[in-house]
Design an enzyme around this catalytic site. Structure first.
Site, PDB file in Angstrom:
ATOM      1  N   SER A  19     -16.681  -1.045  16.958  1.00 32.51           N
ATOM      2  CA  SER A  19     -16.474  -1.595  18.294  1.00 32.51           C
ATOM      3  C   SER A  19     -17.443  -2.771  18.451  1.00 32.51           C
ATOM      4  O   SER A  19     -17.471  -3.640  17.588  1.00 32.51           O
ATOM      5  CB  SER A  19     -16.678  -0.506  19.354  1.00 32.51           C
ATOM      6  OG  SER A  19     -16.263  -0.963  20.621  1.00 32.51           O
ATOM      7  N   HIS A  46     -12.160  -2.018  18.136  1.00 32.81           N
ATOM      8  CA  HIS A  46     -11.789  -2.099  19.545  1.00 32.81           C
ATOM      9  C   HIS A  46     -11.693  -3.572  19.948  1.00 32.81           C
ATOM     10  O   HIS A  46     -12.678  -4.314  19.859  1.00 32.81           O
ATOM     11  CB  HIS A  46     -12.828  -1.399  20.416  1.00 32.81           C
ATOM     12  CG  HIS A  46     -12.883   0.075  20.199  1.00 32.81           C
ATOM     13  ND1 HIS A  46     -13.968   0.840  20.536  1.00 32.81           N
ATOM     14  CD2 HIS A  46     -11.974   0.948  19.681  1.00 32.81           C
ATOM     15  CE1 HIS A  46     -13.733   2.115  20.241  1.00 32.81           C
ATOM     16  NE2 HIS A  46     -12.532   2.192  19.716  1.00 32.81           N
ATOM     17  N   ASP A 139     -16.134   7.062  20.185  1.00 36.66           N
ATOM     18  CA  ASP A 139     -14.920   7.047  19.367  1.00 36.66           C
ATOM     19  C   ASP A 139     -15.313   7.059  17.887  1.00 36.66           C
ATOM     20  O   ASP A 139     -16.229   6.358  17.467  1.00 36.66           O
ATOM     21  CB  ASP A 139     -14.096   5.798  19.694  1.00 36.66           C
ATOM     22  CG  ASP A 139     -12.662   5.890  19.191  1.00 36.66           C
ATOM     23  OD1 ASP A 139     -12.215   6.997  18.833  1.00 36.66           O
ATOM     24  OD2 ASP A 139     -11.994   4.845  19.169  1.00 36.66           O
TER      25      ASP A 139
END
Length: 193
Positions: A19, A46, A139
Site C-alpha cells: 500500500s 492499493h 490488509d
C-alpha cells in the site's frame, strides 16, 4: 552459495501486497527478477479505485519479465508480473487463470491483498510465496497466514525499513512468518527462486 539457494524450484507463484510506500518497494524488487524466471508474480497495490492504474506503464520499462494488468479469465503465464486493476479483487482460479471480482471491500480495499493471498494459497498451496510490503492498514496479514497454513512461504518487509510500517507489523503480529527482511534481501531471495 547464497542462503536462499535451497528454495530454487520450490515456488511457482509469488504474490505481493503493498500500500503506502509500495511503489518504491516494488521498484527495488521487481526489476531484480531475471528474464529467465518462470515465476508468476501477482501484485496487489492499493490504488485509487476511481482512476486508471499507471502501474504497468511504470514497471514495464524497468522489468525484464513481461508486465501486464490482470484481465478476467486470462490464463496465467509463467515469467509474467500481473498487477490488479483498480476497483477489482484479483484472484487466481483453476487453470491457473486470473479471476477478477467486484465483491465488497475487504480491509477497506478493492483490490484486497487478503483476497489474492487466500486464493493463491488455495490454488498453489506449498508452491506459493507471499510477500507483505509497506502499507498503512492490516490488509495482507490474514492472507499471509492462509499461505502459511497451506505450506507456502511467508515473507515480510522489515518494518523498520518500510516507508509505512503498519502493514508489515500487522503481518508479523498475525502469526508465524518465514522471513522478515530488508528489501535488498527480499530481492536476493526472489532472484534465487
Amino acid at each position: 552459495m547464497n542462503r536462499y539457494e535451497s528454495l530454487e524450484g520450490r515456488i511457482d507463484a509469488v504474490v505481493i501486497g503493498a500500500s503506502a510506500g509500495g511503489i518504491e518497494a516494488l521498484t527495488q524488487l521487481l526489476p531484480q527478477l531475471p528474464a529467465s524466471s518462470k515465476l508468476t508474480v501477482l501484485v496487489v497495490l492499493h490504488v485509487p479505485r476511481d482512476r486508471p492504474s499507471l502501474l504497468v506503464d511504470i514497471f514495464r520499462p524497468r522489468c525484464r519479465l513481461h508486465v501486464a494488468e490482470s484481465q478476467d479469465k486470462d490464463p496465467i503465464q509463467p515469467g509474467t508480473v500481473y498487477f490488479a486493476p483498480p476497483d477489482y479483487h484479483l484472484m487466481v482460479d483453476i487453470g491457473p487463470q486470473i479471476a477478477l471480482s467486484a465483491d465488497e471491500l475487504v480491509n477497506f480495499s478493492r483490490p484486497s491483498i487478503d483476497v489474492l493471498f487466500e486464493s493463491a494459497a488455495d490454488l498453489y498451496q506449498r508452491r506459493v510465496l507471499g510477500i507483505v510490503l509497506s502499507g498503512g492498514n492490516h490488509d495482507g496479514a490474514a492472507g499471509l497466514q492462509a499461505i502459511v497454513r497451506a505450506g507456502g512461504l511467508a515473507v515480510v518487509q522489515s518494518p523498520d525499513q518500510a516507508a509505512v510500517d503498519i502493514m508489515p507489523r500487522a503481518a508479523i503480529a498475525a502469526g508465524s512468518v518465514d522471513y522478515v527482511l530488508p528489501l535488498d534481501q527480499i530481492a536476493e531471495l526472489l532472484a534465487a527462486l
